[in-house]
Enzyme design. Structure first.
Site, PDB file in Angstrom:
ATOM      1  N   VAL A   1       8.066  48.733 -54.114  1.00  0.00           N
ATOM      2  CA  VAL A   1       8.900  48.119 -55.146  1.00  0.00           C
ATOM      3  C   VAL A   1      10.258  47.712 -54.579  1.00  0.00           C
ATOM      4  O   VAL A   1      10.727  46.589 -54.786  1.00  0.00           O
ATOM      5  CB  VAL A   1       9.056  49.090 -56.350  1.00  0.00           C
ATOM      6  CG1 VAL A   1      10.048  48.530 -57.365  1.00  0.00           C
ATOM      7  CG2 VAL A   1       7.701  49.325 -57.016  1.00  0.00           C
TER       8      VAL A   1
ATOM      9  N   GLU B   1       9.170  47.780 -63.157  1.00  0.00           N
ATOM     10  CA  GLU B   1       8.539  46.745 -62.338  1.00  0.00           C
ATOM     11  C   GLU B   1       7.051  46.672 -62.677  1.00  0.00           C
ATOM     12  O   GLU B   1       6.410  47.682 -62.868  1.00  0.00           O
ATOM     13  CB  GLU B   1       8.744  47.083 -60.858  1.00  0.00           C
ATOM     14  CG  GLU B   1       8.224  46.044 -59.910  1.00  0.00           C
ATOM     15  CD  GLU B   1       8.704  44.658 -60.263  1.00  0.00           C
ATOM     16  OE1 GLU B   1       9.903  44.392 -60.181  1.00  0.00           O
ATOM     17  OE2 GLU B   1       7.855  43.809 -60.651  1.00  0.00           O
TER      18      GLU B   1
ATOM     19  N   LEU C   1     -11.361  43.586 -66.603  1.00  0.00           N
ATOM     20  CA  LEU C   1     -12.667  43.973 -67.140  1.00  0.00           C
ATOM     21  C   LEU C   1     -13.708  43.930 -66.032  1.00  0.00           C
ATOM     22  O   LEU C   1     -14.867  43.631 -66.269  1.00  0.00           O
ATOM     23  CB  LEU C   1     -13.069  43.043 -68.288  1.00  0.00           C
ATOM     24  CG  LEU C   1     -12.349  43.267 -69.622  1.00  0.00           C
ATOM     25  CD1 LEU C   1     -12.825  42.270 -70.661  1.00  0.00           C
ATOM     26  CD2 LEU C   1     -12.558  44.697 -70.133  1.00  0.00           C
TER      27      LEU C   1
ATOM     28  N   GLY D   1      -7.911  53.012 -58.518  1.00  0.00           N
ATOM     29  CA  GLY D   1      -7.233  53.904 -57.570  1.00  0.00           C
ATOM     30  C   GLY D   1      -5.806  53.430 -57.384  1.00  0.00           C
ATOM     31  O   GLY D   1      -5.261  52.747 -58.254  1.00  0.00           O
TER      32      GLY D   1
ATOM     33  N   CYS E   1      -0.493  53.999 -58.535  1.00  0.00           N
ATOM     34  CA  CYS E   1       0.107  53.858 -59.868  1.00  0.00           C
ATOM     35  C   CYS E   1      -0.769  54.342 -61.014  1.00  0.00           C
ATOM     36  O   CYS E   1      -0.409  55.300 -61.694  1.00  0.00           O
ATOM     37  CB  CYS E   1       0.499  52.398 -60.098  1.00  0.00           C
ATOM     38  SG  CYS E   1       1.589  51.794 -58.808  1.00  0.00           S
TER      39      CYS E   1
HETATM   40  C1  UGA Z   1      -0.708  48.359 -61.084  1.00  0.00           C
HETATM   41  C2  UGA Z   1      -0.351  47.380 -62.212  1.00  0.00           C
HETATM   42  O1  UGA Z   1      -1.351  46.359 -62.293  1.00  0.00           O
HETATM   43  C3  UGA Z   1       1.003  46.731 -61.983  1.00  0.00           C
HETATM   44  O2  UGA Z   1       1.358  45.898 -63.087  1.00  0.00           O
HETATM   45  C4  UGA Z   1       2.049  47.839 -61.846  1.00  0.00           C
HETATM   46  O3  UGA Z   1       3.348  47.308 -61.555  1.00  0.00           O
HETATM   47  C5  UGA Z   1       1.647  48.767 -60.713  1.00  0.00           C
HETATM   48  O4  UGA Z   1       0.342  49.330 -60.996  1.00  0.00           O
HETATM   49  C6  UGA Z   1       2.684  49.875 -60.649  1.00  0.00           C
HETATM   50  O5  UGA Z   1       2.821  50.624 -61.637  1.00  0.00           O
HETATM   51  O6  UGA Z   1       3.446  49.924 -59.676  1.00  0.00           O
HETATM   52  P1  UGA Z   1      -1.655  48.116 -58.555  1.00  0.00           P
HETATM   53  O7  UGA Z   1      -1.838  49.604 -58.606  1.00  0.00           O
HETATM   54  O8  UGA Z   1      -0.976  47.504 -57.394  1.00  0.00           O
HETATM   55  O9  UGA Z   1      -0.817  47.620 -59.871  1.00  0.00           O
HETATM   56  O10 UGA Z   1      -3.095  47.460 -58.623  1.00  0.00           O
HETATM   57  P2  UGA Z   1      -4.033  46.772 -59.718  1.00  0.00           P
HETATM   58  O11 UGA Z   1      -4.326  45.408 -59.298  1.00  0.00           O
HETATM   59  O12 UGA Z   1      -3.534  46.969 -61.089  1.00  0.00           O
HETATM   60  O13 UGA Z   1      -5.371  47.637 -59.509  1.00  0.00           O
HETATM   61  C7  UGA Z   1      -5.415  49.037 -59.760  1.00  0.00           C
HETATM   62  C8  UGA Z   1      -6.810  49.550 -59.528  1.00  0.00           C
HETATM   63  O14 UGA Z   1      -7.702  49.127 -60.552  1.00  0.00           O
HETATM   64  C9  UGA Z   1      -7.469  49.108 -58.230  1.00  0.00           C
HETATM   65  O15 UGA Z   1      -8.176  50.203 -57.676  1.00  0.00           O
HETATM   66  C10 UGA Z   1      -8.415  48.006 -58.641  1.00  0.00           C
HETATM   67  O16 UGA Z   1      -9.479  47.815 -57.759  1.00  0.00           O
HETATM   68  C11 UGA Z   1      -8.869  48.546 -60.000  1.00  0.00           C
HETATM   69  N1  UGA Z   1      -9.360  47.507 -60.928  1.00  0.00           N
HETATM   70  C12 UGA Z   1      -8.532  46.527 -61.366  1.00  0.00           C
HETATM   71  C13 UGA Z   1     -10.672  47.579 -61.390  1.00  0.00           C
HETATM   72  O17 UGA Z   1     -11.458  48.483 -61.013  1.00  0.00           O
HETATM   73  N2  UGA Z   1     -11.110  46.646 -62.286  1.00  0.00           N
HETATM   74  C14 UGA Z   1     -10.314  45.650 -62.748  1.00  0.00           C
HETATM   75  O18 UGA Z   1     -10.775  44.841 -63.567  1.00  0.00           O
HETATM   76  C15 UGA Z   1      -8.981  45.590 -62.276  1.00  0.00           C
END
Ligand code: UGA
Length: 442
Positions: free
Chosen positions: A12, A152, A251, A258, A261
């Site tokens: 961040v 953020e 979805l 994972g 966050c």
């Molecule tokens: C997440 C949030 O999306 C951000 O908005 C936030 O700022 C951030 O946490 C934080 O709090 O700092 P991030 O952890 O970087 O971001 O990643 P994401 O893209 O949200 O994915 C999180 C996890 O969910 C990953 O393991 C991803 O593979 C999984 N995921 C995501 C799914 O299994 N299915 C989906 O449809 C979307």
């Protein structure tokens, strides 16, 4: 041009500081880790994030961005100071605020003129007031300051793009003029600005992450039901998503969420509810389903391969998601650990996350590319949906394996196409699956 100090050069902090510099401000980023600051000064990135290195270089050369370990240097001309330090998980699932406390104390001891202190770290509701108390009680003599919460929302892997194109900016403060001054920094991004109080802003961040995690656990639960009833979760999600009240985002059924966050933030929100005498049942279910989803993948591998002792299991992807080298709370590592415990020989390939993985799980054999990975393996398990995996020569991979078993934890491939190639294929929620495990044992 404003003078900004950023405390912390993690995801961040580094992205926030660099992007503010790119918007024409003068930014000094402070981190207590001397080696990290030294590396950043040489243009070496502590994380893999598309577009970031070039942006850091550009702004450092233009004199708008610099790095230091000194609060004196960082705060000398600063009007704004952003706290962007880590808030890791504490022993009981609460957020550990030791780094926020030490940043607040250092700011209080160092500041020589009025400051706006902005909290960007994800912090429990009430932390803004707590930070104000710490600063007030630590200052050697009173100097005016205000605390603003500005959570953020950027994602790893698309952090720069997310910062520059936010859906909204949330600003919470008891001091309206301070919040308006922070709003000035964000005006050029042309996103809606939500002005609210400190606690509400802090809650918006937790509620947003918890809601997104809930969507993922929801679709993962639907995927398990699809496997029993012979429906295809990809098409279910697509069909649902056209409803504008639902939308298509988050979805994607898979191995569960994972990263640094969602797991931590859902737990911390549940902890806040618990400690206030509530029973956060939905949040608990979201976490349980997420753990089960990882286990479900392992059970699929076991179901198809049989006894795992000395079987070679090849993992395609290690990072918790694509476009990052981050392996924190990565489902791939949970799967790897389980397979190793069952006596399997585990090998892996990931475009960028192999060095990080070797540091924590040296027992995984790393391969140079997906083709070497698959050669002679008893099963191939897809765990991170990297783009570069989409166009692999799957025929070649299939032929080189000892057993052509493909467990696709990210639904990267079309089941019919893979079966035609010769794979025994199982995805997530893609029609009748035949795995007889539906009881949740976590
Ligand atoms: C997440 C949030 O999306 C951000 O908005 C936030 O700022 C951030 O946490 C934080 O709090 O700092 P991030 O952890 O970087 O971001 O990643 P994401 O893209 O949200 O994915 C999180 C996890 O969910 C990953 O393991 C991803 O593979 C999984 N995921 C995501 C799914 O299994 N299915 C989906 O449809 C979307």
């Amino acid at each position: 041009m404003k003078n900004i100090c950023v405390i912390g050069t993690g995801y961040v902090g580094l992205v926030t500081g660099t992007c503010f510099a790119d918007l024409g401000n003068r930014v000094i980023a402070v981190d207590y880790d001397e080696a990290k600051v030294e590396r950043l000064k040489q243009g070496e990135m502590p994380i893999y994030e598309p577009g970031l290195k070039e942006m850091v270089e550009r702004n450092t050369h233009a004199g708008r961005l610099s790095f230091t370990t000194s609060y004196d240097e960082g705060l000398e001309d600063a009007e704004y100071v952003f706290i962007c330090v880590g808030t890791p998980e504490g022993v009981d699932g609460e957020a550990d605020l030791q780094y926020v406390r030490s940043a607040a104390e250092s700011i209080a001891k160092t500041m020589k003129h009025p400051l706006i202190i902005i909290n960007k770290s994800t912090v429990p509701v009430g932390t803004g007031d707590w930070v104000a108390d710490i600063v007030r009680n630590t200052q050697p003599s009173p100097i005016a300051f205000s605390v603003v919460s500005c959570p953020e929302f950027l994602r790893e892997g698309s952090a720069v793009r997310d910062f520059m194109n936010p859906d909204r900016t949330v600003l919470g403060s008891t001091d309206k003029s301070a919040a308006e001054a922070v709003a000035q920094l964000y005006l050029s991004l042309r996103a809606p600005i939500v002005m609210t109080d400190l606690r509400t802003a802090e809650m918006i961040k937790y509620a947003s992450n918890a809601f997104l995690a809930t969507r993922i656990s929801f679709i993962n639960e639907i995927s398990i039901i699809c496997e029993k009833l012979g429906a295809d979760v990809m098409e279910v999600a697509q069909g649902m998503g056209f409803d504008q009240r639902i939308g298509h985002h988050f979805l994607q059924a898979g191995v569960g969420y994972g990263g640094s966050c969602f797991p931590k933030d859902v737990k911390a929100l549940a902890y806040m509810a618990d400690t206030h005498g509530m029973h956060p049942q939905l949040l608990r279910a979201v976490m349980d389903i997420n753990s089960f989803q990882r286990k479900h993948i392992m059970l699929k591998v076991q179901d198809m391969v049989g006894d795992l002792e000395n079987k070679v299991i090849a993992l395609l992807g290690l990072a918790f998601k694509e476009n990052t080298d981050d392996i924190r709370e990565s489902p791939a590592l949970t799967v790897a650990e389980y397979l190793l415990n069952e006596g399997a020989i585990v090998r892996a390939y990931d475009p960028v996350a192999m060095p990080n993985t070797t540091r924590v799980m040296p027992k995984i054999d790393m391969c140079n590319n997906p083709y070497d990975l698959a050669k002679g393996a008893d099963a191939l398990v897809v765990l991170t949906p990297w783009n570069e995996f989409k166009q692999l020569d799957m025929g070649k991979i299939c032929q080189s394996m000892k057993q052509p078993i493909l467990v696709d934890g990210r639904n990267m491939y079309e089941p019919a196409v893979m079966r035609e190639i010769g794979f025994a294929y199982r995805g997530v929620g893609r029609g009748y699956d035949g795995v007889g495990h539906t009881t949740v044992e976590i």
